[in-house]
Design a protein around this motif. Structure first.
Motif, short mmCIF file in Angstrom:
data_model
loop_
_atom_site.label_atom_id
_atom_site.label_comp_id
_atom_site.label_asym_id
_atom_site.label_seq_id
_atom_site.Cartn_x
_atom_site.Cartn_y
_atom_site.Cartn_z
N THR A 196 0.83 -1.21 0.00
CA THR A 196 0.00 0.00 0.00
C THR A 196 0.86 1.26 0.00
O THR A 196 2.08 1.21 0.21
N ASP A 197 0.20 2.40 -0.20
CA ASP A 197 0.90 3.67 -0.15
C ASP A 197 1.55 3.90 1.21
O ASP A 197 2.65 4.45 1.30
N SER A 198 0.86 3.49 2.27
CA SER A 198 1.42 3.67 3.61
C SER A 198 2.69 2.84 3.79
O SER A 198 3.64 3.27 4.46
N TYR A 199 2.71 1.65 3.17
CA TYR A 199 3.91 0.82 3.27
C TYR A 199 5.06 1.43 2.47
O TYR A 199 6.21 1.39 2.89
N VAL A 200 4.73 1.99 1.31
CA VAL A 200 5.76 2.68 0.52
C VAL A 200 6.34 3.84 1.33
O VAL A 200 7.57 4.02 1.39
N ALA A 201 5.47 4.60 1.98
CA ALA A 201 5.94 5.73 2.79
C ALA A 201 6.82 5.27 3.94
O ALA A 201 7.88 5.87 4.20
N SER A 202 6.42 4.19 4.62
CA SER A 202 7.23 3.70 5.74
C SER A 202 8.57 3.16 5.25
O SER A 202 9.60 3.30 5.94
N VAL A 219 18.11 9.19 -3.81
CA VAL A 219 17.07 9.37 -4.81
C VAL A 219 15.90 8.42 -4.57
O VAL A 219 16.08 7.21 -4.48
N ALA A 220 14.70 8.98 -4.48
CA ALA A 220 13.47 8.18 -4.43
C ALA A 220 12.81 8.31 -5.80
O ALA A 220 12.30 9.38 -6.15
N GLN A 221 12.83 7.26 -6.58
CA GLN A 221 12.36 7.35 -7.96
C GLN A 221 11.17 6.43 -8.21
O GLN A 221 10.86 5.55 -7.41
N GLY A 222 10.50 6.67 -9.33
CA GLY A 222 9.36 5.84 -9.68
C GLY A 222 8.18 6.01 -8.74
O GLY A 222 7.34 5.11 -8.62
N LEU A 223 8.07 7.17 -8.07
CA LEU A 223 6.96 7.41 -7.15
C LEU A 223 5.66 7.57 -7.95
O LEU A 223 5.66 8.09 -9.05
N THR A 224 4.56 7.12 -7.37
CA THR A 224 3.30 7.12 -8.10
C THR A 224 2.54 8.43 -8.00
O THR A 224 1.60 8.66 -8.77
N SER A 225 2.92 9.29 -7.06
CA SER A 225 2.28 10.61 -6.95
C SER A 225 3.22 11.56 -6.22
O SER A 225 4.12 11.14 -5.48
N ASP A 226 2.98 12.87 -6.44
CA ASP A 226 3.84 13.85 -5.77
C ASP A 226 3.51 13.97 -4.28
O ASP A 226 4.20 14.69 -3.55
N GLY A 227 2.47 13.26 -3.85
CA GLY A 227 2.19 13.22 -2.42
C GLY A 227 3.30 12.58 -1.62
O GLY A 227 3.41 12.81 -0.40
N PHE A 229 6.46 13.21 -2.13
CA PHE A 229 7.63 14.09 -2.11
C PHE A 229 7.95 14.57 -0.70
O PHE A 229 9.10 14.59 -0.28
N ALA A 230 6.92 14.96 0.04
CA ALA A 230 7.13 15.46 1.40
C ALA A 230 7.69 14.35 2.30
O ALA A 230 8.58 14.60 3.12
N VAL A 231 7.18 13.13 2.13
CA VAL A 231 7.69 12.00 2.91
C VAL A 231 9.16 11.76 2.58
O VAL A 231 9.99 11.55 3.46
N ALA A 232 9.48 11.78 1.27
CA ALA A 232 10.86 11.56 0.85
C ALA A 232 11.79 12.63 1.43
O ALA A 232 12.90 12.32 1.87
N GLU A 233 11.33 13.87 1.46
CA GLU A 233 12.16 14.95 1.99
C GLU A 233 12.41 14.76 3.48
O GLU A 233 13.53 14.92 3.97
N VAL A 234 11.36 14.41 4.22
CA VAL A 234 11.51 14.14 5.66
C VAL A 234 12.47 12.98 5.88
O VAL A 234 13.27 12.97 6.82
N ALA A 235 12.42 11.98 4.99
CA ALA A 235 13.27 10.80 5.12
C ALA A 235 14.74 11.09 4.78
O ALA A 235 15.60 10.24 5.01
N HIS A 239 16.54 13.87 -3.96
CA HIS A 239 15.93 13.95 -5.28
C HIS A 239 14.78 12.95 -5.37
O HIS A 239 14.80 11.90 -4.72
N VAL A 240 13.80 13.27 -6.22
CA VAL A 240 12.64 12.40 -6.43
C VAL A 240 12.28 12.39 -7.90
O VAL A 240 12.66 13.28 -8.67
#
Length: 249
Positions: A196-202, A219-227, A229-235, A239-240
């Motif tokens: 799920t999206d939540s698992y991708v975020a975790s 680099v976090a690539q192949g993301l399914t939505s720009d939603g 981006f904020a998670v990737a930045e916190v992590a 780059h995304v």
């Protein structure tokens, strides 16, 4: 490619940027379709590179071969797929502007002198453009990859190209093969993360924590939505990129 037990490579229709077909050593016909993803610098909010994304599918059934199953393909099959990626880059280059290209290449291919020598295909034989415009993303790197050999290959590629990324596999063992390797970037492909999206975020948060300080770029690539981006930045990702679907024939 010759016909003696080697995977065969041929270009598709001449118009546009076509798919490539491969006859594998197991006599299966595969198609390699491509798309590009714009790599965004999170700090600057600007495009930093174009990433080439190959998608491999069975021509007969249309089934996509997931990246985790690439290990079932022979070395010559992977070399043919990597060869197709370089040829695609050569055709893309005039339309790619001045942004560097990120090209995935199997670690298996990159360990051979011939595989590394083929990189010039991406720039039509121009070593200066290879050095200034091409970033290699090493794939098929996992906990069984010899760290010493990985470091050696990264150094060899780094001397010829603009930079080298190593793609991490999701999980607590993600950094095992790169503990003693200094690459310019580490990448994580959302397509390698099931669930799920939540698992991708975790998973982004987990890998970000593990990878901090191990490469200048994350680099976090192949993301399914720009939603994401904020998670990737916190992590801690720098780059995304958003997943774009490859064009099918």
């Amino acid at each position: 490619m010759s016909r003696d037990n080697r995977a065969e490579l041929s270009a598709g229709p001449a118009e546009g940027l076509p798919p490539w077909t491969i006859a594998t050593t197991a006599q299966r016909i595969l198609a390699v379709d491509f798309s590009t993803e714009e790599l965004i610098n999170l700090r600057q909010g600007a495009a930093a590179a174009l990433r080439v994304r190959p998608v491999i599918r069975h021509v007969k059934t249309g089934a996509i071969i997931p990246t985790w199953a690439y290990g079932r393909l022979s070395d010559t099959d992977m070399e043919a797929i990597d060869h197709a990626t370089l040829e695609f880059a050569q055709r893309l280059r005039p339309a790619g502007g001045q942004l560097p290209l990120i090209l995935p290449q199997s670690f298996r291919t990159a360990t051979s002198r011939r595989g590394r020598g083929n990189l010039n295909l991406a720039t039509n034989g121009d070593p200066k453009t290879l050095k200034s415009q091409i970033i290699i993303e090493l794939t098929e790197v996992d906990r069984g990859t010899p760290s010493g050999r990985l470091g050696e290959v990264c150094n060899l590629l780094g001397s010829a190209c603009k930079g080298v990324f190593v793609r991490l596999q999701p999980g607590r063992d993600a950094i095992t093969p790169i503990r003693e390797v200094r690459a310019q970037g580490l990448s994580l492909d959302a397509g390698d993360i099931p669930g799920t999206d939540s698992y991708v975020a975790s998973t982004l948060l987990e890998i970000g924590e593990l990878a901090q300080g191990r490469a200048p770029l994350l680099v976090a690539q192949g993301l399914t939505s720009d939603g994401f981006f904020a998670v990737a930045e916190v992590a801690g990702f720098t780059h995304v990129s958003l997943k774009c679907e490859a064009s099918a024939p």
